[in-house]
Design an enzyme around this catalytic site. Structure first.
Site, mmCIF file in Angstrom:
data_model
loop_
_atom_site.group_PDB
_atom_site.id
_atom_site.type_symbol
_atom_site.label_atom_id
_atom_site.label_comp_id
_atom_site.label_asym_id
_atom_site.label_seq_id
_atom_site.Cartn_x
_atom_site.Cartn_y
_atom_site.Cartn_z
ATOM 1 N N CYS A 54 0.815 -1.229 0.000
ATOM 2 C CA CYS A 54 0.000 0.000 0.000
ATOM 3 C C CYS A 54 0.843 1.271 0.000
ATOM 4 O O CYS A 54 0.309 2.360 -0.175
ATOM 5 C CB CYS A 54 -0.908 0.007 1.225
ATOM 6 S SG CYS A 54 0.009 0.049 2.766
ATOM 7 N N CYS B 94 -2.618 4.346 7.288
ATOM 8 C CA CYS B 94 -4.056 4.306 7.551
ATOM 9 C C CYS B 94 -4.325 4.243 9.058
ATOM 10 O O CYS B 94 -3.402 4.107 9.872
ATOM 11 C CB CYS B 94 -4.648 3.082 6.859
ATOM 12 S SG CYS B 94 -4.076 1.540 7.585
ATOM 13 N N CYS C 21 -2.123 -4.522 7.841
ATOM 14 C CA CYS C 21 -1.615 -3.265 8.400
ATOM 15 C C CYS C 21 -0.773 -3.513 9.653
ATOM 16 O O CYS C 21 0.112 -2.717 9.971
ATOM 17 C CB CYS C 21 -2.768 -2.317 8.724
ATOM 18 S SG CYS C 21 -3.803 -1.983 7.291
HETATM 19 FE FE1 FES Z 1 -1.271 0.439 4.400
HETATM 20 FE FE2 FES Z 1 -2.947 -0.045 6.353
HETATM 21 S S1 FES Z 1 -3.443 0.302 4.261
HETATM 22 S S2 FES Z 1 -0.799 -0.131 6.432
#
Ligand code: FES
Length: 129
Positions: free
Chosen positions: A33, A58, A102
């Site tokens: 991400c 996030c 995450c």
């Molecule tokens: Fe990247 Fe949560 S979406 S760490």
């Protein structure tokens, strides 16, 4: 979607910030991400006395970094290396399935920093022998 503990740690993250005289500091990213974390550890006699961090990520990344710092503090280096993503997620009352990854960010950063510390310790031992 998020548990009350995740929301509480996201809105009031523990141990956020820098350690000026950190024993070790690393930057660590989650390739899936692009979120990233800077982690600072203060280690004394192989005990992790303090973990601080700056996180760009996030809500789950912030909450898991906060909980990781709480769970890792005052563990020995060996014990801190045994901390798992699921332990962090459990301590937060669980994470939504699409947010489980995450928890890899802070735990991965912690372990990367601990490995740097151990590698420096090994090098220092080799140089002094
Ligand atoms: Fe990247 Fe949560 S979406 S760490």
């Amino acid at each position: 979607m998020y548990s009350p503990a995740v929301i509480e740690h996201f809105t009031n993250p523990r141990n956020i910030g820098y350690i000026e005289d950190a024993t070790v500091a690393v930057q660590y990213g989650e390739p899936s991400c692009g979120d990233c974390l800077l982690v600072f550890l203060k280690i004394d006699n192989d005990i992790l006395r303090e973990m601080k961090y700056k996180v760009l990520g996030c809500a789950a990344a912030i909450a898991t970094a906060s909980m990781t710092s709480v769970l890792a503090t005052d563990r020995s280096v060996a014990e801190a290396l045994e901390l798992t993503e699921s332990e962090v997620a459990e301590a937060l009352g669980g994470l939504p399935p699409d947010k489980m990854h995450c928890s890899n960010l802070a735990v991965g950063a912690l372990k990367a920093a601990l490995r740097v510390y151990l590698s420096r310790q090994e090098q220092a031992a080799e140089q002094s022998s």
